[in-house]
Design a protein around this motif. Structure first.
Motif, mmCIF file in Angstrom:
data_model
loop_
_atom_site.group_PDB
_atom_site.id
_atom_site.type_symbol
_atom_site.label_atom_id
_atom_site.label_comp_id
_atom_site.label_asym_id
_atom_site.label_seq_id
_atom_site.Cartn_x
_atom_site.Cartn_y
_atom_site.Cartn_z
ATOM 1 N N GLU A 81 56.033 40.831 59.175
ATOM 2 C CA GLU A 81 56.527 40.388 57.870
ATOM 3 C C GLU A 81 55.373 40.229 56.891
ATOM 4 O O GLU A 81 55.517 40.549 55.708
ATOM 5 N N ALA A 82 54.219 39.756 57.382
ATOM 6 C CA ALA A 82 53.043 39.642 56.511
ATOM 7 C C ALA A 82 52.595 41.019 56.045
ATOM 8 O O ALA A 82 52.199 41.186 54.881
ATOM 9 N N ALA A 83 52.677 42.022 56.925
ATOM 10 C CA ALA A 83 52.310 43.384 56.531
ATOM 11 C C ALA A 83 53.289 43.907 55.481
ATOM 12 O O ALA A 83 52.883 44.545 54.500
ATOM 13 N N VAL A 84 54.576 43.640 55.676
ATOM 14 C CA VAL A 84 55.578 44.060 54.688
ATOM 15 C C VAL A 84 55.341 43.347 53.362
ATOM 16 O O VAL A 84 55.429 43.958 52.288
ATOM 17 N N LEU A 85 54.990 42.068 53.417
ATOM 18 C CA LEU A 85 54.721 41.303 52.202
ATOM 19 C C LEU A 85 53.515 41.874 51.450
ATOM 20 O O LEU A 85 53.535 41.979 50.221
ATOM 21 N N ALA A 86 52.489 42.270 52.182
ATOM 22 C CA ALA A 86 51.318 42.873 51.536
ATOM 23 C C ALA A 86 51.697 44.184 50.847
ATOM 24 O O ALA A 86 51.222 44.472 49.735
ATOM 25 N N GLU A 87 52.544 44.960 51.482
ATOM 26 C CA GLU A 87 52.993 46.219 50.871
ATOM 27 C C GLU A 87 53.884 45.947 49.661
ATOM 28 O O GLU A 87 53.828 46.679 48.670
ATOM 29 N N LEU A 88 54.709 44.897 49.742
ATOM 30 C CA LEU A 88 55.521 44.507 48.580
ATOM 31 C C LEU A 88 54.630 44.145 47.406
ATOM 32 O O LEU A 88 54.881 44.538 46.265
ATOM 33 N N ALA A 89 53.586 43.378 47.698
ATOM 34 C CA ALA A 89 52.667 42.950 46.635
ATOM 35 C C ALA A 89 51.933 44.143 46.040
ATOM 36 O O ALA A 89 51.562 44.115 44.865
ATOM 37 N N ALA A 90 51.736 45.193 46.835
ATOM 38 C CA ALA A 90 51.081 46.398 46.324
ATOM 39 C C ALA A 90 52.024 47.230 45.469
ATOM 40 O O ALA A 90 51.591 48.186 44.822
ATOM 41 N N ARG A 129 55.250 36.593 43.687
ATOM 42 C CA ARG A 129 54.657 35.481 42.929
ATOM 43 C C ARG A 129 54.423 34.286 43.830
ATOM 44 O O ARG A 129 53.347 33.694 43.847
ATOM 45 N N ARG A 130 55.422 33.938 44.616
ATOM 46 C CA ARG A 130 55.315 32.788 45.527
ATOM 47 C C ARG A 130 54.234 33.038 46.583
ATOM 48 O O ARG A 130 53.452 32.133 46.894
#
Length: 138
Positions: A81-90, A129-130
């Motif tokens: 999920e952290a990897a997916v979140l990093a990709e979302l942020a990108a 953002r969060r």
């Protein structure tokens, strides 16, 4: 045949260079102040770029980004999920994230939905953002 073509091309290139050089010499004689101004401007441009790179360059003494493992553990965010979140942020789409992480798009959708729950977000921008506020992504 190719030797002749290359020879003619080299002669033409040399002739074009000579004409450009002569034109530059003529311009330097007719407008010396403009040539000096252009050289001075080029020098200041190079100096400004060098100083800007020195001043605004990345600091090597800054600690490496760790993704705030304490907040990840408290929120219960898994490594995937952290990897997916990093990709979302990108700024990648679900399909792009799936391709980059070698998972199915449905798996990405599931991870994104769980991230929304864990971060208390209703859309991608809220989640990113969060996550930035918590120091989970850069």
């Amino acid at each position: 045949m190719w030797k002749h073509i290359l020879l003619y091309a080299a002669i033409l290139a040399l002739g074009a260079f000579a004409l450009q050089w002569l034109d530059l010499q003529r311009m330097a004689r007719l407008y010396p102040q403009s040539v000096y101004d252009a050289l001075l401007a080029a020098g200041f441009l190079a100096l400004g770029l060098w100083i800007g790179a020195r001043v605004l360059g990345r600091r090597h003494d800054a600690p490496p980004f760790d993704g705030n493992p304490k907040a990840l553990a408290e929120l219960g965010i898994s490594p995937r999920e952290a990897a997916v979140l990093a990709e979302l942020a990108a700024g990648f789409s679900n399909k792009e994230i799936a391709r980059r992480l070698d998972v199915s798009p449905n798996t990405v959708k599931t991870h994104v939905a769980r991230l929304y729950e864990k971060l208390g977000a209703t859309r991608r921008t809220d989640a990113v953002r969060r996550a930035r506020e918590l120091g989970l992504v850069e």
